[in-house]
Design an enzyme around this catalytic site. Structure first.
Site, short mmCIF file in Angstrom:
data_model
loop_
_atom_site.label_atom_id
_atom_site.label_comp_id
_atom_site.label_asym_id
_atom_site.label_seq_id
_atom_site.Cartn_x
_atom_site.Cartn_y
_atom_site.Cartn_z
N ASP A 157 40.34 37.14 35.55
CA ASP A 157 41.70 37.48 35.18
C ASP A 157 41.61 38.25 33.86
O ASP A 157 40.56 38.31 33.22
CB ASP A 157 42.57 36.21 35.06
CG ASP A 157 44.05 36.55 35.20
OD1 ASP A 157 44.83 35.68 35.56
OD2 ASP A 157 44.41 37.72 34.97
C1 GLC Z 1 47.62 38.82 34.39
C2 GLC Z 1 47.76 37.76 35.46
C3 GLC Z 1 47.17 38.14 36.78
C4 GLC Z 1 47.31 39.64 36.98
C5 GLC Z 1 46.43 40.31 35.95
C6 GLC Z 1 46.52 41.84 36.02
O1 GLC Z 1 47.36 38.24 33.16
O2 GLC Z 1 47.32 36.45 35.16
O3 GLC Z 1 47.87 37.39 37.79
O4 GLC Z 1 46.91 40.00 38.29
O5 GLC Z 1 46.71 39.88 34.63
O6 GLC Z 1 47.80 42.25 35.67
#
Ligand code: GLC
Length: 755
Positions: free
Chosen positions: A290
């Site tokens: 993430d």
């Molecule tokens: C965010 C979220 C994740 C998302 C990623 C890209 O922090 O936790 O669900 O897909 O970053 O935006």
């Protein structure tokens, strides 16, 4: 001999020539695995690491390129494998792919984006869609999102989020499919299939991503990014099933999660990523971290520094680094100097990423998702709006309808439409809306059907629709009440549209108090005091607590965030053009103090507490233990009668099955859909078992007066669970069969024995 020599000379020249023209990895007649291996052999360590490196573009509309020149050079040098958050559609993606085509091996970029509930056509937020229990509609929603997104150059979405959640304080509850592993698993599969389409290289499909692996929805106290602590049995029985289902549905990628699970950050969890996902489940795709979660392992106190974090992440099975800049800075020394990471670990990660790029056809045509004609057509397709409107109407839950106040007549003389959300446009999009964050060129006043627009267009021309805002969503200003009361007094019926703002749910939007914000409850009280019949619409991404409204307002529609067709869908249900059929995909508590509250709980040794009889029982002195609204609850404008329950037999062994059948009759005057739910209870187990578990459901359509036979088949897999040794299986014994219109509204029952 001479002939052979000449022939081999010719063959040598030919293959040298053909080598010059099309290297094996670009030869479409060669198998993908062989193309991957050929390419891998040609790559330097720096180029391999580049494939594991993902950057975000600047979310603003700044042009012409990435937020700084540094990435442009890196892309040209093959040091970037993927980009996310690109605005500007095919034009801009084409420019990035042009840079990648200037790299030595011309490896195209994966273009990722959070296409969560629609790209331009915005569907209801995922939890709202889950309330439809309509798997085909949910799949179509994801399909349309993919058709639109893939037409803008996107080839990878970071969705579906499949986190089970039993805590409405957690703002991201709106992204999932609720509390039940069975329902959430089916919805996970529908969304993966919808996003990815039937063939990996379908140009209107996008790679899906099961996230957040794992158990992010169990953040302690519902506080986002907080720790998660649970037994492995709960992890396997409740939180892993939707991920396993997504894996079995061939989801292309997984994303791990920010939380630590039992003391180990998920991003650094070998147990989750290597033992379970890549080991037991044989996952062939790749895992992306993430955002920054590799680096956050330092903050967790699990890694000394970014280099240590990078080593821990890739060794644990995290293949791609989203925005930590760890792999790109440290993996080379970790491999070549420190010898902490073996090149085979890097090769495995790169192999997984490259295989996906080959599978979706990117090597055969890096610009296949960059077709401006297709983009224009896809983003202006009226069929998409129709599907969004239908999905939205199917997502609206009729919580209450005393004296059949609903549906309203279109010829009602005067309707008062009051509340802070009546005339809003963008609010209806909810969180994770592409239009809201990335498409500033979209005229939202025109593109989004406000609730006012929808109701006004639906009412007869000579009917009057009066408006008052009444109050803001937040704040303590009641100066608008007088005008609202005056409007109510002129009306035959009042519709109140209240709730949260769209950004009170979503990432980093946890609330410790999930009651109606501001003075909205006071507004409802003031309007009810006029004595007029009142309908309340509750707009939000999560279950809220609204006890006074639930006790005193005769009709309540839970309208969640319904997307770009919100106004039309609300009007469709308000005036009966659509008979509501949605059911809650999770439990609504009476008090935040009851959380976590879920239907498939254990019995305990002292059940049965009531609001008066709670001494020495598992309950509270100050609130009933029962939910405000139960899992699976949702009313209709018509009534359904359940009768003639039959079991094909009363005993079965683990290789047999029992057919459960019943008749369902529409005894009302409206045609409608009913979600007939099958719950089972394993009475005695080697570990205590839930008082009931959803094991099947059928959503059926019945004309007024019509009866249909409904059948379920009980097979052994519906009786299995994880025992104390984490062994998965069923145990002989007696099972209760419950057929209900909700988890609390059990209409028919029987029992059988597993031998
Ligand atoms: C965010 C979220 C994740 C998302 C990623 C890209 O922090 O936790 O669900 O897909 O970053 O935006």
């Amino acid at each position: 001999m001479k002939k052979i020599f000449i022939l081999s000379l010719i063959a040598g020249c030919l293959c040298a020539a053909c080598e010059q023209q099309t290297p094996r990895y670009l030869d479409t007649t060669v198998s993908i695995d062989n193309r991957v291996e050929d390419l891998l052999k040609r790559m330097t360590l720096a180029e391999k690491i580049g494939q594991l490196n993902q950057y975000s573009d600047d979310v603003s509309d700044s042009y012409p390129m990435l937020r700084n020149d540094y990435y442009v050079q890196e892309i040209k040098e093959g040091k970037v494998g993927s980009l996310l958050n690109i605005t500007g559609g095919t034009k801009r993606v084409r420019e990035y792919q042009n840079l990648a085509m200037q790299s030595r091996l011309k490896i195209p970029l994966l273009i990722g984006l959070d296409v969560v509930h629609g790209y331009k056509t915005t569907f209801p937020t995922p939890l709202a869609e889950a309330a439809s229990w309509d798997l085909d509609a949910i799949k179509l929603s994801a399909r349309i999102a993919a058709v639109e997104a893939s037409a803008t150059g996107v080839n990878w979405t970071f969705a579906p989020m499949v986190d089970i959640c039993r805590d409405p304080r957690w703002g991201r509850i709106m992204e999932g499919a609720g509390e039940d592993p069975y329902l959430a698993s089916l919805i996970a599969v529908a969304r993966v299939q919808g996003f990815q389409g039937d063939k990996a290289d379908a140009v209107d499909g996008i790679m899906a991503c099961a996230k957040h692996f794992a158990a992010y929805g169990a953040a302690l106290a519902g506080r986002d990014y907080n720790s998660v602590d649970m037994s492995l049995r709960t992890l396997w029985d409740t939180y892993l099933p939707p991920f396993k289902a997504a894996c079995e549905a061939n989801v292309a990628t997984f994303m791990n999660s920010f939380n630590d699970l039992n003391g180990i950050p998920a991003t650094g969890s070998r147990y989750l990523q290597r033992d379970i996902l890549k080991g037991q489940w044989k996952f062939q795709g790749f895992v992306v971290s993430d955002w920054g979660s590799i680096g956050e392992m330092i903050t967790h106190g699990y890694a000394k520094n970014s280099k240590d974090a990078s080593a821990k992440a890739i060794l644990a099975g995290n293949d791609m680094d989203m925005e930590s800049y760890g792999y790109i800075r440290f993996l080379d020394t970790l491999v070549t100097d420190d010898k902490i990471v073996d090149i085979t670990v890097v090769d495995d990660a790169v192999r997984r990423v490259l295989r996906k790029k080959f599978e979706i056809g990117l090597f055969d045509d890096p610009y296949r998702y960059c077709d401006e004609e297709r983009e224009k057509a896809a983003l202006n397709n009226p069929e998409h709006a129709k599907a969004a409107r239908s999905m939205a109407a199917k997502s609206i839950v009729l919580l209450k309808n005393d004296n059949n106040l609903l549906p309203l007549s279109k010829s009602t003389k005067t309707v008062g439409f009051i509340g802070p959300l009546v005339k809003e446009h963008k609010q209806n999009l909810g969180a994770w809306s592409i239009v809201d964050v990335f498409m500033s060129d979209v005229n939202c006043e025109e593109f989004i059907v406000s609730q006012w627009d929808g109701v006004r267009q639906r009412m007869d021309a000579d009917s009057k629709l009066l408006y008052a805002k009444g109050c803001e969503i937040e704040g303590d200003d009641t100066s608008g009440f007088a005008e609202a009361i005056a409007v109510a007094r002129q009306s035959d019926v009042v519709v109140l549209s209240i709730g949260e703002s769209k950004l009170m749910t979503g990432e980093a939007r946890s609330r410790s108090d999930i009651s109606l914000p501001g003075v909205q409850e006071e507004l409802v009280k003031a309007i009810c005091a006029t004595g007029k019949p009142v309908v309340v619409l509750i707009n939000t991404g999560r279950p809220l607590i609204f006890n006074w409204v639930a006790d005193n307002v005769p009709a309540i529609l839970y309208t969640w965030w319904l997307g770009s067709q919100a106004g039309n869908a609300i009007a469709d249900v308000l005036f009966g053009d659509v008979n509501p059929s949605a059911k809650l995909p999770l439990t609504f508590p009476r008090s935040v103090g009851q959380i976590p509250l879920y239907y498939n709980h254990f019995n305990t040794g002292r059940p049965g507490a009531t609001d008066t009889d709670y001494v020495f029982k598992s309950g509270y002195m100050d609130v009933r233990t029962s939910p405000r609204f139960a899992f699976g609850h949702g009313l209709s404008y018509t009534d359904f009668q359940y009768a003639d329950l039959k079991l094909s037999k009363k005993t079965m062994n683990s290789s047999e099955q029992i057919t459960v059948s019943l008749n369902v009759t529409n005894t009302g005057k409206y045609a409608g859909e009913e979600v007939v739910q099958l719950y089972l209870r394993d009475r005695i187990g080697s570990v205590v078992r839930p008082v009931k578990e959803l094991k099947d459901f059928k959503k059926i359509h019945l004309q007024a007066g019509e009866t249909k036979l409904v059948e379920f088949v009980i097979t052994n897999d519906k009786l299995c669970f994880y025992n104390d040794l984490l062994q998965y299986g069923s145990e002989a014994g007696e099972f209760d069969v419950m057929i209900g219109s909700s988890s609390e509204d059990i209409r028919l029952g029987d029992a059988f024995e597993l031998k």
